[in-house]
Design a protein around this motif. Structure first.
Motif, short mmCIF file in Angstrom:
data_model
loop_
_atom_site.label_atom_id
_atom_site.label_comp_id
_atom_site.label_asym_id
_atom_site.label_seq_id
_atom_site.Cartn_x
_atom_site.Cartn_y
_atom_site.Cartn_z
N SER A 85 0.83 -1.20 0.00
CA SER A 85 0.00 0.00 0.00
C SER A 85 0.86 1.26 0.00
N LEU A 86 0.33 2.33 -0.55
CA LEU A 86 1.01 3.61 -0.64
C LEU A 86 0.31 4.62 0.27
N LYS A 87 1.08 5.25 1.14
CA LYS A 87 0.55 6.30 2.00
C LYS A 87 1.09 7.65 1.55
N ILE A 88 0.18 8.58 1.33
CA ILE A 88 0.55 9.95 0.95
C ILE A 88 0.18 10.84 2.13
N SER A 89 1.18 11.46 2.71
CA SER A 89 0.96 12.36 3.85
C SER A 89 0.92 13.80 3.36
N ASP A 90 0.20 14.65 4.12
CA ASP A 90 0.15 16.07 3.78
C ASP A 90 -0.21 16.26 2.30
N SER A 91 -1.32 15.67 1.89
CA SER A 91 -1.70 15.67 0.47
C SER A 91 -1.75 17.09 -0.10
N GLN A 92 -1.28 17.20 -1.34
CA GLN A 92 -1.25 18.47 -2.04
C GLN A 92 -2.10 18.37 -3.31
N LEU A 93 -2.54 19.53 -3.81
CA LEU A 93 -3.39 19.54 -5.00
C LEU A 93 -2.68 18.85 -6.17
N GLY A 94 -1.36 18.99 -6.22
CA GLY A 94 -0.58 18.38 -7.30
C GLY A 94 -0.49 16.87 -7.22
N ASP A 95 -0.98 16.29 -6.12
CA ASP A 95 -0.96 14.82 -6.01
C ASP A 95 -2.12 14.19 -6.76
N ALA A 96 -3.09 14.98 -7.18
CA ALA A 96 -4.24 14.45 -7.91
C ALA A 96 -3.78 13.83 -9.22
N ALA A 97 -4.12 12.55 -9.42
CA ALA A 97 -3.66 11.82 -10.61
C ALA A 97 -4.17 10.39 -10.52
N MET A 98 -3.88 9.60 -11.56
CA MET A 98 -4.06 8.15 -11.50
C MET A 98 -2.80 7.56 -10.88
N TYR A 99 -2.98 6.63 -9.97
CA TYR A 99 -1.85 5.96 -9.36
C TYR A 99 -1.90 4.47 -9.72
N PHE A 100 -0.78 3.98 -10.23
CA PHE A 100 -0.69 2.58 -10.63
C PHE A 100 0.34 1.86 -9.77
N CYS A 101 -0.06 0.70 -9.30
CA CYS A 101 0.84 -0.22 -8.62
C CYS A 101 1.40 -1.16 -9.69
N ALA A 102 2.68 -1.49 -9.61
CA ALA A 102 3.29 -2.35 -10.63
C ALA A 102 4.30 -3.29 -10.01
N TYR A 103 4.47 -4.42 -10.68
CA TYR A 103 5.37 -5.49 -10.23
C TYR A 103 6.34 -5.81 -11.36
N ALA A 104 7.60 -6.11 -10.99
CA ALA A 104 8.57 -6.56 -11.99
C ALA A 104 9.46 -7.61 -11.35
N MET A 105 9.62 -8.72 -12.04
CA MET A 105 10.44 -9.79 -11.53
C MET A 105 11.91 -9.54 -11.87
N ASN A 106 12.81 -10.06 -11.06
CA ASN A 106 14.24 -9.96 -11.36
C ASN A 106 14.65 -11.23 -12.11
N TYR A 107 15.05 -11.05 -13.37
CA TYR A 107 15.49 -12.18 -14.20
C TYR A 107 17.00 -12.28 -14.14
N GLY A 108 17.52 -12.91 -13.12
CA GLY A 108 18.96 -13.15 -13.04
C GLY A 108 19.79 -11.91 -13.29
N GLY A 109 19.42 -10.83 -12.66
CA GLY A 109 20.19 -9.60 -12.80
C GLY A 109 19.57 -8.59 -13.73
N SER A 110 18.58 -8.98 -14.48
CA SER A 110 17.88 -8.04 -15.36
C SER A 110 16.44 -7.87 -14.87
N GLN A 111 15.95 -6.67 -14.97
CA GLN A 111 14.59 -6.45 -14.51
C GLN A 111 13.59 -6.86 -15.57
N GLY A 112 12.57 -7.57 -15.14
CA GLY A 112 11.55 -8.01 -16.06
C GLY A 112 10.59 -6.89 -16.38
#
Lengths: 117, 116
Positions: free
Chosen positions: A76-103
């Protein structure tokens, strides 16, 4: 296959208040990375924060922090002291580590955050 | 330090046509990935190029192809366009040779493709 789920299509927060965006993921891998990206109307994906799965300490970046629960596969993502500029779409993303390279990134469907003045 | 640059910003094509989108990675990055973002959805991975070769590919048909040039820039080609190909196409660059400490992707502002 890995999946990322964001269960809150929309969230709203009052300016200066704190808001938490939820994300769960599913993977059988042990070495991976998790990210939160912000996408304003300008369309560009902006990296907010990154967490390495093998690090137990939760990542923080100024007003942004995460609660990483590896066993529960929650990020989860916590945003403290929210500002007007924080308004947006927020995406959570995952990437696997492929033996030293990011997937490739696997994204959730996003949470639209509104900030009320 | 230049970020990721994509061109064009907007494009309108007719069904059945072919389109080429271009991406220049962030200075110092050696890897380029392409994503398709339909309206109201999260981006979907198309493919990734490193050392001028396709290294990873998502679940997209062969109509989607790409190329990476010696200067690390990249092109995304889509043949026989369908109405369903209308989307925002995002390019993301990264630094594979940088190792763990440099994990992360930098995105461009995308190309909005409309197929009519």
């Amino acid at each position: 296959a890995q999946t990322v789920t964001q269960s809150q299509p929309e969230m709203s927060v009052q300016e200066a208040e704190t808001v938490t965006l939820s994300c769960t993921y599913d993977t059988s891998e042990s070495d991976y990375y998790l990210f939160w990206y912000k996408q304003p109307p300008s369309r560009q994906m902006i990296l907010v924060i990154r967490q390495e799965a093998y690090k137990q300490q939760n990542a923080t970046e100024n007003r942004f922090s995460v609660n990483f629960q590896k066993a529960a596969k929650s990020f989860s993502l916590k945003i403290s002291d929210s500002q007007l500029g924080d308004a947006a779409m927020y995406f959570c993303a995952y990437a696997m580590n492929y033996g030293g390279s990011q997937g490739n990134l696997i994204f959730g469907k996003g949470t639209k955050l509104s900030v009320k003045p | 330090d230049a970020g990721v640059t994509q061109s064009p910003t907007h494009l309108i094509k007719t069904r059945g046509q072919q389109v080429t989108l271009r991406c220049s990675p962030k200075s110092g990055h050696d890897t380029v990935s392409w994503y398709q973002q339909a309206l109201g959805q999260g981006p979907q991975f198309i493919f990734q190029y490193y050392e001028e070769e396709e290294r990873q590919r998502g679940n997209f048909p062969d109509r989607f192809s790409g190329h990476q040039f010696p200067n690390y820039s990249s092109e995304l080609n889509v043949n026989a366009l369908l109405l369903g190909d209308s989307a925002l196409y995002l390019c993301a660059s990264s630094f594979t040779q940088g190792g763990r400490g440099n994990y992360g992707y930098t995105f461009g502002s995308g190309t909005r493709l409309t197929v009519v």
